[in-house]
Scaffold this active site. Structure first.
Site, PDB file in Angstrom:
ATOM      1  N   HIS A   1      -3.729  -5.495   0.823  1.00 24.94           N
ATOM      2  CA  HIS A   1      -3.065  -5.741   2.108  1.00 24.94           C
ATOM      3  C   HIS A   1      -3.047  -7.229   2.455  1.00 24.94           C
ATOM      4  O   HIS A   1      -3.994  -7.723   3.081  1.00 24.94           O
ATOM      5  CB  HIS A   1      -3.806  -4.998   3.218  1.00 24.94           C
ATOM      6  CG  HIS A   1      -3.586  -3.528   3.218  1.00 24.94           C
ATOM      7  ND1 HIS A   1      -2.520  -2.929   3.850  1.00 24.94           N
ATOM      8  CD2 HIS A   1      -4.299  -2.512   2.656  1.00 24.94           C
ATOM      9  CE1 HIS A   1      -2.585  -1.614   3.695  1.00 24.94           C
ATOM     10  NE2 HIS A   1      -3.655  -1.339   2.964  1.00 24.94           N
TER      11      HIS A   1
ATOM     12  N   CYS B   1       0.846  -1.199   0.000  1.00 27.36           N
ATOM     13  CA  CYS B   1       0.000   0.000   0.000  1.00 27.36           C
ATOM     14  C   CYS B   1       0.884   1.253   0.000  1.00 27.36           C
ATOM     15  O   CYS B   1       1.529   1.545  -0.988  1.00 27.36           O
ATOM     16  CB  CYS B   1      -0.984  -0.039   1.171  1.00 27.36           C
ATOM     17  SG  CYS B   1      -2.309   1.172   1.003  1.00 27.36           S
TER      18      CYS B   1
ATOM     19  N   GLU C   1      -1.367  -8.600   4.765  1.00 24.20           N
ATOM     20  CA  GLU C   1      -1.273  -8.756   6.231  1.00 24.20           C
ATOM     21  C   GLU C   1      -2.628  -8.636   6.903  1.00 24.20           C
ATOM     22  O   GLU C   1      -2.757  -8.884   8.098  1.00 24.20           O
ATOM     23  CB  GLU C   1      -0.284  -7.717   6.799  1.00 24.20           C
ATOM     24  CG  GLU C   1      -0.813  -6.300   6.982  1.00 24.20           C
ATOM     25  CD  GLU C   1      -0.922  -5.493   5.686  1.00 24.20           C
ATOM     26  OE1 GLU C   1      -0.766  -6.083   4.594  1.00 24.20           O
ATOM     27  OE2 GLU C   1      -1.192  -4.279   5.769  1.00 24.20           O
TER      28      GLU C   1
END
Lengths: 812, 260
Positions: B220, B95, B222
């Site tokens: 994302h 990002c 994560e």
């Protein structure tokens, strides 16, 4: 530039009119009794006060900082009856409820900047909700952004500092389609307020890296001149970092942003009514810088973990004057204003002292830790400045370049405020009732007499009404995934677009322990009776907790009152009603208040027409519930074809202030009442069923009743439903289909049960009113039969969904 | 051997906690390091195998997303980073980290002189958006995506995510197989909004440099490590592990193979 000096304000030998003038023209918001108390203090001191002293007292004694209405003695009369003396709303109703409920998991209530409850073996949870109404009325983007920034600092200033893990926002605006000629002089159009507030919260919350995963937006014409902006923050705090103390000799350390002339008089500004001149008071709105705040949080979390400081508080309303005055309350403090780092030159000493410039925290730092703290701050480019030190003098001493600017007794500052006695009156209003519909069943409503409407249209109209309609356009602009722990999101269902009842967050990654956060708010009901509005707000917040898998016994509440001018007995009478409900309902459910706030004087005076406009009396109840295992949480979207749909909880003849009446132009009088003994039994039974894994989906019945709740479940799951209202539990006086479809009676849920679990579920519900009202269909039809088995609603789910989604699509 | 990951922090970084958790879950050791500690040599990049630039709003994304941190990296840490990359180590930007790598010229990295060749522009929807998207994994030399399944489901949350570049750059990306992820339609065919959430050229969601060792993506990973991160875990039957974890595991495995 010339150095600005401390000025003296002669008040010892002036008359009452002059005292009032000084207060009014100085934007001090002090009443005559308070001015006279100050006058006699300085007569006793044998000198005139300085501007710094007067301003310090005004901030400390402001409604915003000291909540004098909630502490005042009240002479209350209800419907012309005898006078009841109430010795403080806060002590009598809010604090007393919490004390009587006496939950062992309440760690810190009402004393710190946020309430603290237990979470797991290592951490506690801090939760605070604040209002930022007046700044948002004048400057929506800045007002809302700094509202979020401020409430984050509340949690950061709780104990030795909580890490922010979740934001929640509730807004109340005027109608977005308000005609321009209806706009009161000087107020911003609701559309501009709406867009500015949403953008302000988005830009601050997203930049801080805090998920915004819960909230609500409501509309009413009376919020036009005075919108409401509630900002909430949940923080995670280590168990051994919840206590704070100040010792004489500790340094007063300011950390974070610099001080400028922004936000001066914020505390006293919020204690005034708004009018068309308010917009010119631009300096009362602060300027936000989320990255400054983020840097500061990063540094403070490390300093906290290393144990560098002894206490911390935020610089909110009143700036340094409140923060230092509060921290040094039991000791004394000495401040050198020339040490304060300024954004620019030219501030008078009192402005430095009062500025509400954002992103500043004040610490009590043992002198031996100064070097370590300075090094830590410098490495991450955060400014930290020693302003002075805490003393044992019991005095607040402020100097500016060697000149004494203030010397006030801490005791006078914090205890000198004269107790007020206020009058409160409550008269039950009476609204016109719609035409009698006794015994009328079938597909046509007859509310408007000649104008016959059908319930399918009514359902679509309610789904599309601004309070109910999808807020996806807003929700997606907030990052609700950051930090990786939001496991029940604000939007759920097969297309990720259904309205979740509450959010669930797991703040410690890898652990299944979670926190549910929800809100309840219903200003429409307070038109009939603020008591029932408050009761319904508590019930709704709790329903939302229960609906996703929480339990009453581990739920805590926050109260946020936004009210009109409490100096007017009728407004205060409503506030008394609401406070009484808070006590009655919270104690009945066993859910304590852990924190709260009140924002009064929410009125707008149109100086052109002379019209005085009070907001609807609004109580926001926020709830949080710690759950041991988030994998047991459930969502509201219909899950599988052929599963059964049940209604739990009884429907009463309660259409007063409902959305159904609203779309037909009525208010009525039969406001939904909370029956806590029934509600508690219902919620506890449902929690047991969730615990046993018997519930596939669950949605709380609130605005728009069973009709809206069932429709939302159907289209969020992408399935049709076939429902039979005759099987829904109802009280004997309910004889019409519109009540069953649209009444907003409290403590009701719609649940989905798989057929094999039917018997086990019904066993769980023994003693609770429930009824199996239908099933989930393999095709997209939403069909509802009424009491006489006639079809009363017949629609396709995508038609209902379109009605619900189209209102705010693309933010129009 | 446990690979060591340096997660770079600066003012406005905000996905560091979950990025750190993801790498630990994948078997790495992690350290959160402020950029000023690298600049003043209080922390030593040489000790690490992987450099991660997490999401957030570095320096508020003032001027444009990631540019201030990109310049800081370029002008204050340029040599350090060059040595790091040349020694065969890995860099991932997620990002805001991706925006930084592109603005610093480290991605797509077609020329050796570290000049910006592409950009991440304002979304075509002209606003910040947080939503889940489908990705198609492309055949690429990327060290982070070996053997990853063909389709992934991950969230995006950004305002400036529209990957765009001059057509000759895009052509080179294609011929070098540097496109690592593309946004995919739920129903097949070319994805339009919101499946392509920002209007990226060629639906590009992530790219690597020609070596495959520098990698950036807008979504994302994560944020999808376990099934509970998935927006529909209460209704769909899902594997316990999330789609994003594989990216971190690949990085760990790559280091273990090449540096043990």
């Amino acid at each position: 530039m010339n150095r600005m000096n401390v000025k003296h304000i002669p008040i010892r030998n002036v008359d009452e009119a002059e005292l009032s003038r000084i207060s009014r023209e100085g934007l001090l918001s002090l009443n005559l009794a308070e001015m006279k108390t100050i006058q006699s203090y300085f007569i006793q001191q044998g000198r005139e006060p300085t501007d710094v002293e007067i301003e310090t007292i005004a901030q400390t004694w402001s409604e915003h900082c000291v909540h004098k209405t909630f502490k005042s003695r009240i002479e209350y009369t209800e419907n012309g009856g005898t006078v009841e003396i109430i010795d403080g709303l806060f002590n009598s109703y809010i604090r007393r409820a919490t004390e009587e409920i006496d939950k062992e998991w309440c760690v810190s209530v009402f004393v710190d900047n946020a309430g603290i409850v237990e979470f797991d073996d290592d951490y506690n949870i801090a939760f605070k909700v604040e209002t930022h109404n007046h700044p948002s009325a004048v400057e929506p983007y800045g007002g809302a952004g700094t509202g979020i920034g401020g409430v984050i600092r509340d949690c950061l200033g709780t104990g030795l500092g909580a890490k922010p893990i979740l934001n929640t926002d509730v807004f109340c605006f005027g109608p977005l389609n308000l005609a321009n000629d209806q706009l009161p002089t000087g107020s911003l159009h609701p559309r501009r307020v709406f867009k500015g507030v949403v953008a302000g919260v988005r830009d601050y919350g997203n930049r801080m890296g805090i998920p915004t995963a819960n909230g609500a937006i409501l509309f009413d014409p009376r919020f036009t001149g005075n919108p409401l902006v509630f900002c909430g923050n949940v923080g995670l705090i280590p168990k051994d970092r919840c206590e704070k103390s100040v010792q004489p000799g500790d340094l007063i350390l300011a950390v974070g942003g610099r001080t400028g002339r922004d936000g001066i008089h914020g505390a006293t500004f919020s204690s005034l009514e708004l009018d068309d001149a308010s917009e010119s008071l631009g300096s009362v709105v602060q300027i936000g810088n989320p990255i400054m705040e983020k840097k500061m949080v990063d540094v403070l979390m490390e300093a906290r973990d290393r144990g560098l400081y002894r206490t911390i508080t935020d610089c909110g309303a009143g700036g340094f004057s409140s923060a230092v005055g509060e921290m040094g309350k039991d000791t004394g403090a000495e401040v050198h204003l020339e040490n304060v780092r300024l954004k620019y030159e030219g501030l008078a000493p009192w402005e430095i002292w009062l500025s509400e410039a954002q992103e500043r925290m004040v610490l009590a730092l043992p002198p031996e830790n100064l070097e370590a703290m300075t090094e830590l701050c410098e490495a991450e480019l955060v400014e930290a400045t020693v302003l002075g030190e805490f003393t044992d003098s019991q005095k607040l001493r402020v100097s500016y370049d060697g000149e004494l600017a203030a010397e006030l007794d801490m005791h006078f500052l914090h205890e000198g405020l004269p107790t007020l006695t206020k009058k409160a009156v409550w008269e039950m209003p009476c609204f016109p009732e719609p035409p009698d519909r006794t015994g009328v069943t079938g597909k046509n409503g007859v509310l408007d007499g000649s104008n016959v409407l059908d319930f399918t249209q009514d359902l679509c109209a309610i789904l599309g009404s601004p309070n109910v309609a999808s807020k996806e356009w807003v929700i997606r602009q907030y990052d609700h995934e950051v930090q990786g722990g939001v496991v029940l999101k604000p939007l759920v269902g097969v297309e990720n677009d259904g309205p979740s009842d509450a959010c669930v967050v797991t703040p410690v990654l890898g652990s299944h322990k979670g926190v549910i956060v929800s809100n309840g708010i219903n200003p429409k009901y307070s038109d009939i009776d603020p008591y029932h509005s408050a009761a319904a707000a508590i019930d709704e917040a709790l329903r939302n907790i229960i609906a996703v898998g929480g339990k009453l016994e581990s739920t805590a509440l926050l109260d946020n009152f936004s009210w009109g001018n409490p100096d007017r007995p009728d407004r205060l009478g409503g506030l008394v009603r609401a406070a009484k409900a808070c006590y009655d309902i919270a104690t009945a459910y066993g859910t304590p208040f852990i924190s709260g706030k009140d924002s009064l004087y929410n009125e707008y005076r149109d100086t052109t027409t002379g019209k005085q406009l009070a907001i609807p009396s609004t109580l926001l109840i926020s709830a949080c519930c710690v759950i041991p295992d988030v994998t047991k949480a459930i969502t509201m979207d219909a899950k599988s074809v052929q599963n059964l749909i049940y209604v739990i909880g009884k429907t009463y003849d309660e259409l007063g202030a409902s959305h159904y009446y609203d779309i037909h132009g009525f208010v009525g009088n039969s406001v939904p009442i909370v029956r806590p003994e029934e509600g508690k039994a219902t919620m506890m039974a449902l929690s047991r069923a969730v615990e046993e894994g018997l519930i596939k989906s669950c949605h709380d019945c609130s605005e728009g009743g069973i009709g809206v709740a069932a429709a939302e479940m159907a289209f969020s799951g992408g399935f049709g439903m076939e429902l039979d209202l005759a099987s829904a539990p109802r009280s004997a006086e309910v004889t019409t289909d519109d009540v069953l479809l649209f009444a907003e009676s409290n403590s009701r849920f719609i649940v989905e049960i798989s057929r094999p679990n039917r018997a086990a579920f019904e066993d769980c519900m023994v003693g609770i009113p429930f009824g199996c009202i239908g099933r989930i269909l393999p095709y997209p039809d939403f069909n509802v039969r009424g009491i006489s088995r006639e079809m009363v609603v017949s629609a396709k789910i995508y038609q209902l969904k379109e009605a619900w989604q189209s209102t705010f699509r693309d933010g129009r | 051997m446990r690979p060591k990951v340096l997660i770079l922090r600066t003012a406005g970084t905000n996905c560091d906690y979950e990025t750190e958790y993801a790498f630990r879950l994948a078997g790495a050791e992690t350290a959160l390091v402020h950029i000023n500690h690298l600049i003043t040599a209080r922390a030593n990049l040489d000790e690490f195998h992987i450099l991660a630039l997490p999401g957030g709003f570095s320096y508020g994304d003032d001027v444009s997303a990631g540019i201030l941190l990109a310049n800081e990296i370029k002008y204050k840490l340029g040599d350090l980073l060059r040595d790091f990359v040349n020694s065969g180590k890995l860099i991932i930007g997620i990002c805001n980290g991706f925006q930084v790598l592109v603005r610093a010229g480290l991605l797509p990295g077609l020329n050796s002189n570290i000049a910006q060749e592409a950009t991440l522009a304002m979304n075509t929807s002209a606003k910040f958006e947080c939503r889940w998207v489908h990705l198609e994994t492309q055949k690429s030399p990327c060290a982070f995506t070996h053997g990853l399944k063909w389709r992934l489901y991950l969230p995006v949350a950004h305002a400036e995510g529209r990957f765009t570049a001059p057509s000759q750059i895009l052509d080179q990306l294609e011929s070098n197989r540097q496109v690592v992820f593309r946004y995919a339609s739920r129903y097949g065919g070319i994805p339009s909004y919101p499946d392509n959430p920002n209007g990226s050229d060629l639906q590009i969601a992530g790219i690597c440099d020609p070596t495959g060792r520098i990698f950036g993506m807008m979504p994302h990973p994560e944020r999808f490590l376990t099934r509970l991160n998935h927006p529909r875990w209460t209704r769909d039957s899902l594997p316990e592990k999330g789609d994003g974890l594989g990216i971190f595991r690949n990085a760990v495995a790559y280091v273990q193979q090449n540096f043990s």
